[in-house]
Write a protein that holds these residues in place. Structure first.
Motif, PDB file in Angstrom:
ATOM      1  N   TYR A  27       0.835  -1.209   0.000  1.00 26.82           N
ATOM      2  CA  TYR A  27       0.000   0.000   0.000  1.00 26.82           C
ATOM      3  C   TYR A  27       0.862   1.248   0.000  1.00 26.82           C
ATOM      4  CZ  TYR A  27      -3.856  -3.079   1.128  1.00 26.82           C
ATOM      5  OH  TYR A  27      -4.788  -4.071   1.079  1.00 26.82           O
ATOM      6  N   ASP A  81     -10.455  -2.037  -2.745  1.00 26.69           N
ATOM      7  CA  ASP A  81     -11.042  -0.707  -2.790  1.00 26.69           C
ATOM      8  C   ASP A  81     -10.326   0.265  -1.860  1.00 26.69           C
ATOM      9  OD1 ASP A  81     -12.431   1.511  -3.202  1.00 26.69           O
ATOM     10  OD2 ASP A  81     -14.379   0.733  -2.602  1.00 26.69           O
ATOM     11  N   GLY A  82      -9.238   0.771  -2.345  1.00 31.50           N
ATOM     12  CA  GLY A  82      -8.536   1.826  -1.615  1.00 31.50           C
ATOM     13  C   GLY A  82      -8.724   3.133  -2.358  1.00 31.50           C
ATOM     14  N   SER A  83      -9.794   3.162  -3.134  1.00 34.23           N
ATOM     15  CA  SER A  83      -9.994   4.305  -4.024  1.00 34.23           C
ATOM     16  C   SER A  83     -10.510   5.517  -3.274  1.00 34.23           C
ATOM     17  CB  SER A  83     -11.013   3.941  -5.095  1.00 34.23           C
ATOM     18  OG  SER A  83     -12.275   3.756  -4.487  1.00 34.23           O
ATOM     19  N   GLY A  84     -10.940   5.291  -2.065  1.00 37.67           N
ATOM     20  CA  GLY A  84     -11.397   6.419  -1.285  1.00 37.67           C
ATOM     21  C   GLY A  84     -12.649   7.081  -1.829  1.00 37.67           C
ATOM     22  N   ARG A  85     -13.423   6.363  -2.607  1.00 33.33           N
ATOM     23  CA  ARG A  85     -14.667   6.951  -3.103  1.00 33.33           C
ATOM     24  C   ARG A  85     -15.644   7.172  -1.965  1.00 33.33           C
ATOM     25  NH1 ARG A  85     -15.933   6.642  -8.718  1.00 33.33           N
ATOM     26  NH2 ARG A  85     -18.112   6.412  -8.157  1.00 33.33           N
ATOM     27  N   LEU A 130     -10.873  -2.953   1.952  1.00 32.65           N
ATOM     28  CA  LEU A 130      -9.587  -2.499   1.425  1.00 32.65           C
ATOM     29  C   LEU A 130      -8.800  -3.659   0.825  1.00 32.65           C
ATOM     30  CD1 LEU A 130      -7.427  -0.358   0.948  1.00 32.65           C
ATOM     31  CD2 LEU A 130      -6.677  -0.641   3.308  1.00 32.65           C
TER      32      LEU A 130
END
Lengths: 339, 339, 339, 339, 339, 339
Positions: free
Chosen positions: B267, B332-336, B328
């Motif tokens: 990450y 999905d670490g896209s922070g949407r 995560l």
């Protein structure tokens, strides 16, 4: 402008309002300590003031130093070393809930001072006043010995000594206090203390009933006369606080110069922003009056007005000018906007 | 839901952002400590967690206790007593300026624990994991002896022992650390530590160059294999941090179970809100995976994702759910915005 | 200066940064909502904008009204009544932790609007644009009917209609959305939406993989062409977000006017202060360009630059001037200090 | 240490000082509600307290739960479910401007409780007191039925019932209140309420003139005697507030045990930090005295002192210890610094 | 609803509480000025109010404009231009420490207004009241000439003129004031001022001793009668402040309509949140009563109650409704929570 | 430890983050100015520094003075007088939105300095360096003359002169700048400036394209050689900023001593906390290196590292120690926690 030297501990103060210490998520940060407060207050009255102490060589020691410098105090005799800076946590009270202090000052750099840390001969050269309090003497045996050493040098060099008895029950017992303080009194010229201090540090018995918020001026006369006779003070003074609540106090002062008793005007302070350091402001006012006024009534009035104003300012330090104190002494406590 | 017991010190943390400690006029207040952080993190993963420690009987001790209770940690074995709560001051770094910690933890209630303060037989009854770190053992001789005592009882009662080596150079030297830590390793089942820890606590030599922000995964294999052989660990794990700046880190993890090496996803964390406690979150993730997943790859992936998320939350405590970590891990670490 | 009317819900927004909603002890307060945000943004581009809505007759309704007035939006058609103001709680994400929204908007004054609450004939007199979003139509059956009513009147009066599809999965399903939205498209002249919106509201299939932060410009062309053909839009536009993390996004836009595809410059936004309302700024930019530029490339470039700037400002509202947008379009995203 | 069960709603409270709600840009966040406040206060008096309620499964429900846990309240019977957490907005008054509350609590998880949500037989096992207020019964028909159910079970199991009438005109009319409350009184052992409550909930007529800040102790005697006779209460108590201003109140209490009238000391509270929850502290003090003191005068004095202190602390919760209350009862409301 | 026009300067206000200006690390920001405050206050009483002034074309000028718009004031006659926005720094006093204002308003955009900046014929069309204060006339020769011009046009157009004398010793001398103000009085219908104002601006001698906090109602009668005779005012009114301290004032008002003297109820305000702007609220109340009540006693009671409430709200602006003022007039200053 | 004298203006700085200046409700307060910043920075590198300026005799002047004293700067040559303190408002930019400065410094006490306000013979006695910037010379004719006077005295007394060209387009035109600056260059020993400064103040043409964030090191060589030849500088240095965004900059430096070109290490700074004052830190580093290192490469490396660190600290002042700069120079920009 006189040269004044004060000697004691400066602590980090972490405070919280309206909440309990237990639930605080922010602390307001300032620095304070009885003798440093006197140095700051007298600097604002335009004297050259030296604070003598020891601060650790870390960010908090540096922060304490910077706080003093901002106020214009001369810090050249502050030693750097030791383990830690003393801390005190302050839960600021309100109305029926009194303020609460949690001390975490054991093992502080200052309380662990060595006996040769401070060159008092050099420090006191040309000084007009050397000021200490009963807090310093309570911190450690070395601190008490250092005060004794400084007092002896001051006496020898013709520097007058001012002492605020400032008894702190969390630091020592009455027995310990009296054992240390009584022998020091021979060096003291100006002695300041409230009723409790005279009892705890010197063994005297005032009759004021602190809890109920009443003060008996008459009771003080006897004590003051006795004190002057016993120790040869040039002057004895006390502030008298009526504690109606944590937010509302009455405030006045008494002074005895061996000849006459002087009682100041009385102030009603409500609300109180921050009463910590008000006793130190009172002592500062007494010293200032002693040095500059040659008028005992004016001296006690000034000391009381200066310290009344301290109650309205956040922090240990009293950042008011002589002019502002005079304005209040002259009757303008109306709080009108100046514009 | 497993029962997990952690043992160590909880401190008051006072922090400041964007400014130096010296000029702070407010401190943010929270409480934290390696083992407490693990108890909190595992509670959020739905385990029943017990934190065992000693807190002073004052407002700050009470505040520390309340902070743990808010997170749902069982505090029934926390002793009340001793002189003071340890404190640490945190100047939160940014970009090229690293965070800075000033410890003021000497003479804390916990570090002065007596050898019979904690009824470990009772405490460990029914526990699945006993967790400690090398910080606890560094605090005092008694603390080290208490860890040894707890480890022996845990071993006797069939409770697995987890240890995060966590070398702290401000607390002890490598020599002192190795003298205490090496003999304790015989009781440890899960051993966690980064490159520096293995070197300082156990005398091993990783080759990672921490300052330059590079990590050599290969170098770890040798150490892990040796550690497993030397001490009979069931599992060894390490987080690997690439320190690009105080605000930007790379983050991944390695795990060895005696059979196979597992390397997690990597990450990139930028900006970092608060990296304190991320190592504890990693340890928590390893313990959680060990207890619940029966899948080494999933375990190291979970530990790394959980601790990556910690970097984005203020304070020592990692208040993320297992579901959020899975999200995560699943990419999905896209922070949407979830709306 | 054109007259623009937007219709929708305005909510109280309560947000927290760096911490979880669960541990907040302060919330930052602002007001926002898709259509109000467009009215505000276009006001800052010097149009006369009217926001049409319903607010409850309490302090929060008044606060919402005052917030709009501060931005210069004409509020004369806002009805006062109903039970409550909708609220949304925003946990502002950072890096790997995405922002989180908790809606508490059920039973809001606006969503319970009556069918005769708004005199659209009067409201739309002289208007150049009527703008609504798919959020309004999702709130209640009445809201959807009111939008239909307004669209019909707009069409009749020669007012162009702009629609931002804005699919919200927490408000309705795709099936519900398509049932309502598809019939409304006949009235729409300018249609705005991202890939997900086209799929959910109109049943189209973009191929962009949102989670992975990749966008496929090519995939859009097919959709845009089909949409123009199906519904007779004058213009279709979409912003394209690359979600690298909650703090770092790529941002660009696409526009199709039936003749040519226009792709904007690409912006890299890091860190993101507040991305809420950026889509509304994009729509505002499209409308502004449509009304003022007569240049499709300039229009999509303006919309993307305006909405890129929104990411750098706290709150739902985009308080940037046309001049500031031009400065960024002209290549100065260097963030140099203007002094 | 007794076991006490309270049943009611816990809300999110958002407050602002010195400004109007309309212009707030920050809200202070805490959680509170009459019955939860009692559980918290009694926990600080060292009882084991259980709060029974229903909270939604979202961040705000979790926040409410965490707030209770921090105070040490046992939350094992709190149900998770429902739509939303009730909210109230508090504009904290000052001097001539009274505090203002805007409720947004309709459709809360708790008010929509099902009749079988709470296993009262299990919950009340071993309890000493079951406490509810007239707020709970006003929330919904189900809530009123649930209170009735709990009261019946309590009576059957020998658990004493305490009720704070707490009439809220924004929740129901006097007619509605009396219809629900009067039949419940047969189960009540300890009845608490001020003059308005007795009139609104039970149809009695006190003569105190609330607006003018005067209270007629004599008028209460008749009501209390009648109430005891009508419903067989073991004890009736009321706090009496003199509302001089939003910042200055007089505060005392009355208690009747069927034999004698007890009137407490009177407190003058100025300034008031936060008066919300003071009535709940009074009820808590009555319950505590009833359980522990076997001295009616001490009971009413304790209840009044405990609730007077509440006025000095931010938030709904009264975080004072029995020792602190005793200190005030014993005459020390001087607010002197403890150091 | 009447149309009211006010003319004067709007400044940026930067304030600090509990600390000295010298040590502030944050300033609270708001905007205020005598005539703008009147426009805001009367808007909250539901009149259509126009503020006429000049603001610089920079962020601070825009901020000032937005602040007025938020309150609903019509700003269409505000000119944009000039060099800078005037600023004043406010150290908010407490108890014995009065508030302190540091002006930095020289060379402001408004004070440098040109004689043809404002189309007063157009501005005053249909207006009921034109209001100015002695601050405007003190700012510059042009400002004084502009006031004269506006007054003449108002007189010609049948617009009544209201003037708050508002003497500011930091802006001009008594001689300068009288030279400008006396000739203007012929145009004034409603004249407002306290004792000092009448002396400084018009040369009258009230006998009230402001510093000592006493006010002599009788002394006013003579002045008011003389003023009405000298200048033909329709009405003269004055607020009377008793300045007990910066935190505690007495407050009442006097009005003379040529026939009868009316004295309002007296209010005791403690603590004071923010007294700046209270005189402007008093003037607003007089104007409102004059326009709407046709009842002199009600008018002076309203003006005094409205301005008493202002003391409890942060900022220059008085955001209270007519309903809230009536509530206080009707005797409810008890500060009870409305819930 | 050298003695360094700097001469210029100190301003009040009022800043806001994440929001626009227009909507700010709080400003962060600090004090700063190019030459004061240099005095502060060099004090932290352990030199004795004197700041020479003029401050008004009001609370803000006193605040400015106290801010300098806190940093340890010797203020004995600061004159007290004049009308006002200059102010600048700073909207701190983020990402694509650049920071914005609104100056309000006209008519400041310093800019109105008299030609005999400063006894430069006395001030410069024993000094090693006299430092000024092109901001001072732009403020007023007198300021430019005072700089010339000081330079002549410095030259006569053998004090080296350092000048940071610091062109400010809001203060003067290129023509004005060149007319003043070019004649002064004969007195300058160390000349510092970026590409724009050399062009605007001295008429040179660098080729760096500032907006695009690229810098052409090669282009500088020609300019530096020419400058040394033209004016006889001992040393010329420039920082080179790559402005990727308001939050992300590249940073390095160039130095030419007449013999060789030295280029520093390059730093990537992200995020930027506060870039104001970084140029002053660079100048300070150059001066420090010149005085202490006798190593040109070390000098430019030190200056760049010191000023890179400035970007990470709030305020104009760079409070980093020489030790911290060395740590970064030695490669540790990893931002690891020191604990």
């Amino acid at each position: 402008m006189s040269k004044i030297v004060t000697f004691g501990e400066l602590m980090l103060r972490l405070s919280i309002e309206k909440e309990r210490l237990e639930t605080a998520n922010k602390f307001d940060v300032c620095y304070g300590g009885g003798e440093a407060n006197v140095a700051v207050c007298l600097k604002h009255f335009n004297h050259e003031t030296f604070f003598v102490s020891k601060l650790p060589n870390n960010s908090l020691g540096n922060g304490a130093l910077a706080a003093l410098k901002r106020e214009g105090v001369n810090c050249k005799y502050i030693q750097i070393g030791g383990e830690r800076l003393g801390v005190y946590y302050l839960e600021v009270g309100s109305s029926l809930r009194g303020s609460k202090v949690v001390y975490d000052r054991a093992n502080s750099a200052f309380s662990n001072s060595s006996l040769d840390d401070y060159p008092f001969e050099e420090i006191l050269k040309g000084a007009d006043i050397f000021h200490f309090t009963g807090i310093t003497t309570a911190l450690s045996e070395n601190c008490a010995l250092l005060v004794e050493k400084a007092c002896k040098i001051a006496r020898k060099m013709g520097v007058l000594v001012s002492c605020d008895l400032n008894y702190r029950s969390k630091l020592w017992t009455k027995e310990q206090a009296q054992k240390v303080m009584i022998p020091l009194m021979q060096y003291v010229d100006i002695c300041i203390g409230n009723e409790e201090d005279f009892e705890s540090c010197l063994g005297y018995k005032p009759e004021a009933d602190i809890i109920k918020g009443k003060t008996d001026t008459a009771g003080y006369k006897h004590i003051f006369e006795k004190a002057l006779k016993d120790f040869g003070f040039k002057m004895v003074a006390s502030s008298l606080r009526e504690s109606f609540s944590a937010s509302h106090n009455g405030w006045k002062g008494l002074l005895f110069d061996g000849k006459q008793f002087y009682e100041s005007k009385h102030y009603d302070i409500q609300p109180i922003v921050d009463r910590v350091g008000s006793g130190d402001s009172f002592a500062s006012g007494i010293i200032h009056g002693f040095l500059c006024f040659n008028d005992m009534q004016k001296t006690i009035d000034f000391a009381v007005a200066a310290s009344a104003l301290k109650h309205t300012i956040f922090g240990d330090f009293n950042q008011v000018t002589e002019e502002e104190v005079f304005k209040l002494m002259n009757g303008d406590g109306s709080g009108r906007v100046v514009r």
